[in-house]
Design an enzyme around this catalytic site. Sequence first.
Site, PDB file in Angstrom:
ATOM      1  N   HIS A  18       9.367   6.952  20.089  1.00 13.23           N
ATOM      2  CA  HIS A  18       8.197   6.431  20.826  1.00 13.23           C
ATOM      3  C   HIS A  18       8.376   6.177  22.318  1.00 13.23           C
ATOM      4  O   HIS A  18       7.378   5.953  23.024  1.00 13.23           O
ATOM      5  CB  HIS A  18       7.638   5.162  20.182  1.00 13.23           C
ATOM      6  CG  HIS A  18       7.365   5.276  18.718  1.00 13.23           C
ATOM      7  ND1 HIS A  18       6.785   6.381  18.157  1.00 13.23           N
ATOM      8  CD2 HIS A  18       7.617   4.426  17.681  1.00 13.23           C
ATOM      9  CE1 HIS A  18       6.676   6.198  16.849  1.00 13.23           C
ATOM     10  NE2 HIS A  18       7.170   5.039  16.547  1.00 13.23           N
ATOM     11  N   GLU A  22      10.779  -1.783   6.895  1.00 13.90           N
ATOM     12  CA  GLU A  22      11.870  -1.052   7.530  1.00 13.90           C
ATOM     13  C   GLU A  22      12.898  -0.747   6.433  1.00 13.90           C
ATOM     14  O   GLU A  22      13.614  -1.650   5.975  1.00 13.90           O
ATOM     15  CB  GLU A  22      12.480  -1.908   8.653  1.00 13.90           C
ATOM     16  CG  GLU A  22      13.788  -1.400   9.216  1.00 13.90           C
ATOM     17  CD  GLU A  22      13.780   0.082   9.582  1.00 13.90           C
ATOM     18  OE1 GLU A  22      12.884   0.533  10.295  1.00 13.90           O
ATOM     19  OE2 GLU A  22      14.704   0.802   9.119  1.00 13.90           O
ATOM     20  N   CYS A  73      -0.891   6.420   9.681  1.00 18.08           N
ATOM     21  CA  CYS A  73       0.326   5.731  10.126  1.00 18.08           C
ATOM     22  C   CYS A  73      -0.014   4.441  10.840  1.00 18.08           C
ATOM     23  O   CYS A  73      -0.851   4.428  11.733  1.00 18.08           O
ATOM     24  CB  CYS A  73       1.102   6.556  11.134  1.00 18.08           C
ATOM     25  SG  CYS A  73       1.492   8.182  10.616  1.00 18.08           S
ATOM     26  N   CYS A 105       1.710  -1.260  15.967  1.00 17.47           N
ATOM     27  CA  CYS A 105       1.626  -1.062  14.512  1.00 17.47           C
ATOM     28  C   CYS A 105       0.934  -2.232  13.836  1.00 17.47           C
ATOM     29  O   CYS A 105       1.284  -3.391  14.048  1.00 17.47           O
ATOM     30  CB  CYS A 105       3.019  -0.856  13.927  1.00 17.47           C
ATOM     31  SG  CYS A 105       3.001  -0.621  12.132  1.00 17.47           S
ATOM     32  N   CYS A 151       6.444  -6.376   7.258  1.00 15.90           N
ATOM     33  CA  CYS A 151       7.515  -5.837   8.098  1.00 15.90           C
ATOM     34  C   CYS A 151       7.865  -6.873   9.168  1.00 15.90           C
ATOM     35  O   CYS A 151       6.983  -7.552   9.679  1.00 15.90           O
ATOM     36  CB  CYS A 151       7.040  -4.544   8.759  1.00 15.90           C
ATOM     37  SG  CYS A 151       8.349  -3.639   9.603  1.00 15.90           S
ATOM     38  N   GLU A 195       0.832  -1.186   0.000  1.00 17.97           N
ATOM     39  CA  GLU A 195       0.000   0.000   0.000  1.00 17.97           C
ATOM     40  C   GLU A 195       0.875   1.248   0.000  1.00 17.97           C
ATOM     41  O   GLU A 195       1.991   1.255   0.504  1.00 17.97           O
ATOM     42  CB  GLU A 195      -0.929  -0.005   1.208  1.00 17.97           C
ATOM     43  CG  GLU A 195      -2.037  -1.024   1.008  1.00 17.97           C
ATOM     44  CD  GLU A 195      -2.948  -1.185   2.217  1.00 17.97           C
ATOM     45  OE1 GLU A 195      -4.100  -1.537   2.010  1.00 17.97           O
ATOM     46  OE2 GLU A 195      -2.503  -0.951   3.348  1.00 17.97           O
ATOM     47  N   ASN A 236      -3.157   5.850  15.984  1.00 20.73           N
ATOM     48  CA  ASN A 236      -4.278   5.470  15.128  1.00 20.73           C
ATOM     49  C   ASN A 236      -4.698   4.053  15.462  1.00 20.73           C
ATOM     50  O   ASN A 236      -3.916   3.127  15.278  1.00 20.73           O
ATOM     51  CB  ASN A 236      -3.857   5.537  13.655  1.00 20.73           C
ATOM     52  CG  ASN A 236      -3.627   6.962  13.208  1.00 20.73           C
ATOM     53  OD1 ASN A 236      -4.505   7.811  13.330  1.00 20.73           O
ATOM     54  ND2 ASN A 236      -2.429   7.239  12.721  1.00 20.73           N
ATOM     55  N   CYS A 273       3.634   8.740   0.722  1.00 19.50           N
ATOM     56  CA  CYS A 273       4.199   7.845   1.727  1.00 19.50           C
ATOM     57  C   CYS A 273       4.377   6.481   1.068  1.00 19.50           C
ATOM     58  O   CYS A 273       3.397   5.854   0.673  1.00 19.50           O
ATOM     59  CB  CYS A 273       3.231   7.783   2.904  1.00 19.50           C
ATOM     60  SG  CYS A 273       3.746   6.649   4.195  1.00 19.50           S
ATOM     61  N   CYS A 302       6.492  -4.022  15.929  1.00 18.82           N
ATOM     62  CA  CYS A 302       6.255  -2.974  16.928  1.00 18.82           C
ATOM     63  C   CYS A 302       4.837  -3.179  17.478  1.00 18.82           C
ATOM     64  O   CYS A 302       3.898  -3.441  16.723  1.00 18.82           O
ATOM     65  CB  CYS A 302       6.397  -1.590  16.299  1.00 18.82           C
ATOM     66  SG  CYS A 302       8.076  -1.303  15.688  1.00 18.82           S
TER      67      CYS A 302
HETATM   68  N1  SAH Z   1       9.869   0.942   9.879  1.00 15.21           N
HETATM   69  C1  SAH Z   1      10.049   2.357   9.689  1.00 15.21           C
HETATM   70  C2  SAH Z   1       9.101   2.935   8.685  1.00 15.21           C
HETATM   71  C3  SAH Z   1       7.646   2.923   9.096  1.00 15.21           C
HETATM   72  S1  SAH Z   1       7.190   4.548   9.459  1.00 15.21           S
HETATM   73  C4  SAH Z   1       9.931   3.056  11.040  1.00 15.21           C
HETATM   74  O1  SAH Z   1       9.613   2.397  12.004  1.00 15.21           O
HETATM   75  O2  SAH Z   1      10.232   4.238  11.138  1.00 15.21           O
HETATM   76  C5  SAH Z   1       5.635   4.418  10.135  1.00 15.21           C
HETATM   77  C6  SAH Z   1       5.517   5.333  11.317  1.00 15.21           C
HETATM   78  O3  SAH Z   1       4.193   5.222  11.864  1.00 15.21           O
HETATM   79  C7  SAH Z   1       6.466   4.922  12.408  1.00 15.21           C
HETATM   80  O4  SAH Z   1       6.899   6.042  13.116  1.00 15.21           O
HETATM   81  C8  SAH Z   1       5.569   4.071  13.253  1.00 15.21           C
HETATM   82  O5  SAH Z   1       6.112   3.879  14.517  1.00 15.21           O
HETATM   83  C9  SAH Z   1       4.291   4.867  13.230  1.00 15.21           C
HETATM   84  N2  SAH Z   1       3.115   4.073  13.583  1.00 15.21           N
HETATM   85  C10 SAH Z   1       2.972   2.748  13.495  1.00 15.21           C
HETATM   86  N3  SAH Z   1       1.762   2.360  13.934  1.00 15.21           N
HETATM   87  C11 SAH Z   1       1.101   3.475  14.302  1.00 15.21           C
HETATM   88  C12 SAH Z   1      -0.215   3.734  14.803  1.00 15.21           C
HETATM   89  N4  SAH Z   1      -1.084   2.742  14.972  1.00 15.21           N
HETATM   90  N5  SAH Z   1      -0.544   5.002  15.063  1.00 15.21           N
HETATM   91  C13 SAH Z   1       0.334   6.002  14.839  1.00 15.21           C
HETATM   92  N6  SAH Z   1       1.572   5.823  14.357  1.00 15.21           N
HETATM   93  C14 SAH Z   1       1.970   4.575  14.091  1.00 15.21           C
END
Ligand code: SAH
Length: 397
Positions: free
Chosen positions: A259, A204, A377, A145, A138, A118, A334, A131, A142
């Site tokens: 975070h 990543e 995100c 996520c 991935c 996506e 989110n 984006c 996390c």
């Molecule tokens: N793997 C890389 C690229 C992904 S960026 C990284 O971790 O930076 C996606 C961003 O959205 C990251 O900062 C991630 O931590 C954040 N993210 C993931 N899940 C989310 C959620 N449910 N709500 C808000 N931000 C989130």
Amino acid sequence: MNLQPSSPVLRPDCDVKPGLASLVGATRAELAAILRGRGIAESEIRMRVGQLWHWIYFQGATGFDQMLNIGKALRSELAAHYSLARPEVVAEQVSQDGTRKWLLRFAPIGQDKGAEIECVYIPESDRGTLCISSQVGCTLTCAFCHTGTQRLVRNLSTAEIVGQLVVARERLGDFPGRIAPTDGLLPSGDTRPITNVVFMGMGEPLFNFENVRDAVGVLADGEGLSISKRRITVSTAGVVPQIAALGREAGSMLAISLHAVRDDLRDTLVPLNKKYPLKDLLAACRAYPGASNARRITFEYVMLKGVNDSPAEARELVRLLKGIPAKINLIPFNPWPGTEFECSDWDKIEAFSEIVFNAGYASPVRTPRGRDILAACGQLKSETEKLRARARLAAEA
Ligand code: SAH
């Protein structure tokens, strides 16, 4: 404009057949090798690569017959062996706020079955951000996520990464002479629909370093797609050994998904922290090549209710970032189906932001965009996974 969130449009004809290799997404070196392979004289290669580059990336040509300054013989030779196919748009959704989400399918390469990812477009009044994804799925898992819950993982090729911008430019009428769609919001005035690219989709990026680096080179090339490196941001959860190389070899802007300000908490939210703890991560940021007050590092901080959102943590964040040219991006969490986390209350987010701001850092709160189409995100997850699950359930019933 009052837009209804659209439901996914599935195209019945989007089966990708293994066919001719596409030149869309190729680097200059790859185009040179292809021309050499077709018997083009060494003395002509540079000029021919330049011409192809202009047609593919500046004009967004969809057929070799459009490349009028290239001789007919070479055009038909190329057309016989290569295509200008883009990734297939399997589904397109438009959010009420103008955010667009595309489910893209890539053609199979060799044994690979092809892949789906996506990609999200976020229009604002003065800019438009694309984006993009660097991997299918991935491996980071996390805790907060959604993307990390998808099983299938593979790296995207350089061409597949670049292809996302080419498709998006096409869908947004962002190539010369094309007409922009009227069913969505776009930046105003003369601003081009896509001005910025962030590697914040699925995957990543620093686990796919070479392809991401080469893709940044193609995206930033001033004779083609022309997205300046200052407007390309690679976001990482903290793959420390690759951070310096990113600055040196890609020269993009850097974002860190931070975070948490303590290792014990970050270990649980971003498990990669167990391998590369905060001390090492921040040392790599301090040494990031090219970082300066004009080129700050972005620290992303997702606001999780009762988990990481206290004033003490805001103060600790300020202390940790001391000496790093930084801006802090607070991201309201989110939610997604099945998560146990909740977004912090608004007054908590404001209080956190104020502490950071008063310490001299820009601390914008990222407005959630495209939530109604799960494009925000951390909400990205291949739509087809859900469709397949639905088909499985139907078959079992
Ligand atoms: N793997 C890389 C690229 C992904 S960026 C990284 O971790 O930076 C996606 C961003 O959205 C990251 O900062 C991630 O931590 C954040 N993210 C993931 N899940 C989310 C959620 N449910 N709500 C808000 N931000 C989130």
